[in-house]
Every structure is written in structure tokens, then in C-alpha cells.
Design an enzyme around this catalytic site. Structure first.
Site, PDB file in Angstrom:
ATOM      1  N   ARG A 245       0.932  -1.185  -0.003  1.00 55.60           N
ATOM      2  CA  ARG A 245       0.102   0.038  -0.011  1.00 55.60           C
ATOM      3  C   ARG A 245       0.999   1.277  -0.024  1.00 55.60           C
ATOM      4  O   ARG A 245       1.728   1.484   0.949  1.00 55.60           O
ATOM      5  CB  ARG A 245      -1.029  -0.010   1.160  1.00 55.60           C
ATOM      6  N   HIS A 249      -1.512   3.377   6.415  1.00 59.05           N
ATOM      7  CA  HIS A 249      -2.605   2.686   6.909  1.00 59.05           C
ATOM      8  C   HIS A 249      -3.818   3.061   6.730  1.00 59.05           C
ATOM      9  O   HIS A 249      -4.792   2.632   6.209  1.00 59.05           O
ATOM     10  CB  HIS A 249      -2.421   2.056   8.336  1.00 59.05           C
ATOM     11  N   TYR A 258       7.503   4.757  10.491  1.00 61.99           N
ATOM     12  CA  TYR A 258       8.149   3.458  10.244  1.00 61.99           C
ATOM     13  C   TYR A 258       8.595   2.758   8.896  1.00 61.99           C
ATOM     14  O   TYR A 258       9.244   1.795   8.945  1.00 61.99           O
ATOM     15  CB  TYR A 258       7.095   2.492  10.874  1.00 61.99           C
TER      16      TYR A 258
END
Length: 344
Positions: A245, A249, A258
Site C-alpha cells: 500500500r 494505513h 516506520y
């Protein structure tokens, strides 16, 4: 486990195409349309017109390719990130938008559309897909159920229950894991010690396939085989689609905390739409004006769905009590009375 790949990153064929040129163009148009929706969804959330939105850019091939293997009367059970797959199987844009607006009517697909509302609970919906497939088999139908989920869902107990039951009872279920490498900020390497997710199928006694999830031809080929097996009574299949992706998120997440920009850039070069576009161009099936027309048509269609969703009369708060039971139990009646006492 070997990765199934048919369409290379540069758009060249390294295997047999599962579709003719016209069908490849239809799949391309579907992926472009889905991306237009996804980008509009993000923009609408930023404008405060949608609640938290889960982007799927980069995963169009995994969703469109797997659903393209289904018959219209098969079942699809997906998550909050699977809007492209749900739309491909008949779930209207308007309903998807209403769901992100917190309107209960977004969870009601039209009659004849065998798609469950998007699951927010991670992993629980896989059990529903197993149950649907099992029920169809008990009725003597050859309909099957396909369920989509992320790699994070495979860390849930529901994944084990669904896989185990499906294999033991040989239910007609196709499990499609979109392994995008991250369960929010948890990397795939911290979720499982298995080399692949697909190999977990061995432990349950079902077929497992590892595919390039950005290669729509590979995804479609794997899904078709799994669907045919399920329909023929040969049991479930677990497909692991390796994808990524590109966005965070959700719109509440900061993926930069991250993930590295280098990783994102590397995956952009494997984009599923770019890959199929290159293939179509070389086959004489693409030109810039045609793609522009697809984007314009999709934009107009989705804007109309936004206007329709935003133009509905507000959903009355007590309507939720009318749709649960023919004869509501006392506990719900008590809640209805309490709701009626709320100040307007």
C-alpha cells in the site's frame, strides 16, 4: 515457494496471458477507476466529508484481479480497505461512501449483490466467508465465497479458525491475503516466523499459492484456479498476493515514522497500473486519450455518487431498531425508549 508472475515489471509477458486484449483493457479501466475513487476518498476525508479512510493505492491488481475470477452470484467478503474489489462485484460507490460517512445505509448492498458490508474487525470476516460457502454447499449450490484480508489478519485467531474449519469441511472458500508488508506499523517479519504466509496452507491441509500481487494476470490466474477448485468441491485455497500500500494505513496514520521513502519509491516502480499500461501499449491496446477518458468518466461517476450520498435525508437514529428483529427483545425496546429521551 515460487512466486507466480506472468506480467513483468516492464509490462512484458513472461507467461501465458489469461485474457484477451479486450478483457485486459476492461481490467485496466477497472483499476484506473478504482484509483480515481481511492484518491477522491482521501481528499474527501481531508475536507472533513468522510470519516477515517483506508487507502488501497498499489493494491488494485490484487483486488480487481481476484474478483474478476468470480461469477456474479458468488460471495465476496472484504474489509474496510477493499473498496475496489467490492465495487467490482457490484457494491455501489454511493454505499461505500455512506459507510465512510457513518451512515447505516452504507451497509445495505442492493438486492442480488452478494457482497457483505466492509468488515472493520480485523480477521473476523473470514469466518463469515467460510460460513457462506459452507451454507451454499449444504443447499446444493455451486456458489463459492472469496474473502480478502491483509497480512495483519493472519496474526488473529479468527484466521486459524476460518482456515481450519474450511479445510476440515472442505468448504468452497478462497482466501486472498493482500500481503502489503505492514499491519499498521507492525512489519510482516514481526507478525510471523514463516517464510511465506502461503505456506501456512500446508499446515491446514489446503492448497497454497504465492503470487506477485501487482501482476493482475498472475492474480487472476491464481484466483481462477482456486475458484474452479472450490466450485468443483475440491476445497479451499489460500492465495498470498505480495503487494504494497503506497499510502499510510489510514488517513490517521503517519507511515513516515516506520517506513522509508526508499521502500515506497521502490514499490512505485512495480505499480500494477503502470505495468498493465506498458503491456497494453506494446499490444496496441492503449493510448493517452483513452486513459484520460476513463479517468474523466470515473471522476464524473464518483462525484455523482458523492452528491447522492451527501444529498440523502439524515438517517433517523431510531431506525436502527427497526431492522434488527421482527419482534425486538425487551432490552432493545428499552434502548429505544432511552434514545427517545435524548435531547434533540
Amino acid at each position: 515457494m515460487e512466486v507466480l508472475r506472468i506480467l513483468d515489471v516492464d509490462g512484458s509477458l513472461i507467461g501465458d496471458s489469461p485474457v484477451d486484449l479486450d478483457e485486459a483493457r476492461r481490467l485496466f479501466a477497472a483499476m484506473v477507476t478504482a484509483r480515481v475513487y481511492d484518491r477522491k476518498g482521501s481528499a474527501l476525508q481531508r475536507q472533513g466529508r468522510l470519516a477515517t479512510y483506508a487507502q488501497f493505492e498499489g493494491q488494485e491488481a490484487a483486488q480487481i484481479g481476484s474478483v474478476a475470477a468470480l461469477r456474479p452470484d458468488d460471495w465476496l467478503v472484504g474489509t474496510y480497505r477493499d473498496a475496489a474489489a467490492m465495487w467490482m462485484h457490484g457494491y455501489p460507490w454511493e454505499a461505500l461512501l455512506l459507510g465512510r460517512m457513518g451512515d447505516e445505509r452504507g451497509g445495505a448492498p442492493p438486492a442480488g449483490v452478494n457482497v457483505l458490508p466492509p468488515s472493520i474487525t480485523v480477521g473476523g470476516h473470514m469466518i463469515h466467508a467460510v460460513g457462506l460457502g459452507w451454507a451454499e454447499r449444504m443447499k446444493g449450490s455451486d456458489r463459492i465465497a472469496l474473502t480478502l484480508f491483509g497480512d495483519g489478519a493472519t496474526s488473529e485467531g479468527d484466521f486459524h479458525e476460518a482456515m481450519n474449519f474450511a479445510a476440515v469441511y472442505s468448504t468452497p472458500t478462497v482466501f486472498v491475503c493482500q500481503n502489503n508488508g505492514w499491519a499498521i506499523s507492525m512489519s510482516r517479519g514481526r507478525q510471523t516466523a514463516s517464510e511465506t504466509i502461503a505456506q501456512k496452507a500446508d499446515a491446514y491441509g489446503m492448497a497454497g499459492v504465492l503470487v506477485d500481487g501487482n501482476d493482475i494476470f498472475a492474480v487472476l490466474t491464481a484466483a481462477r484456479t482456486a475458484v474452479q477448485r472450490a466450485r468443483a468441491g475440491e476445497g479451499p485455497t489460500l492465495i498470498e498476493a505480495l503487494t504494497y500500500r503506497i499510502g499510510p494505513h489510514t488517513t490517521t496514520d503517519d507511515a513516515g515514522r516506520y517506513r522509508s521513502d526508499e521502500d515506497v519509491d521502490a514499490w512505485r516502480k512495480k505499480d500494477p497500473i503502470d505495468r498493465l499500461r506498458a503491456h497494453l501499449r506494446s499490444a496496441g491496446g492503449w493510448d493517452e486519450a483513452w486513459e484520460g477518458a476513463i479517468e474523466q468518466s470515473a471522476s464524473t461517476e464518483i462525484e455523482a455518487a458523492v452528491a447522492q450520498a451527501e444529498g440523502l435525508e439524515p438517517f433517523p437514529a431510531d431506525a436502527m431498531f427497526d431492522r434488527m428483529y421482527a419482534k425486538p427483545p425487551g432490552s432493545l425496546e428499552a434502548q429505544r425508549r432511552l434514545q427517545g429521551d435524548e435531547p434533540g
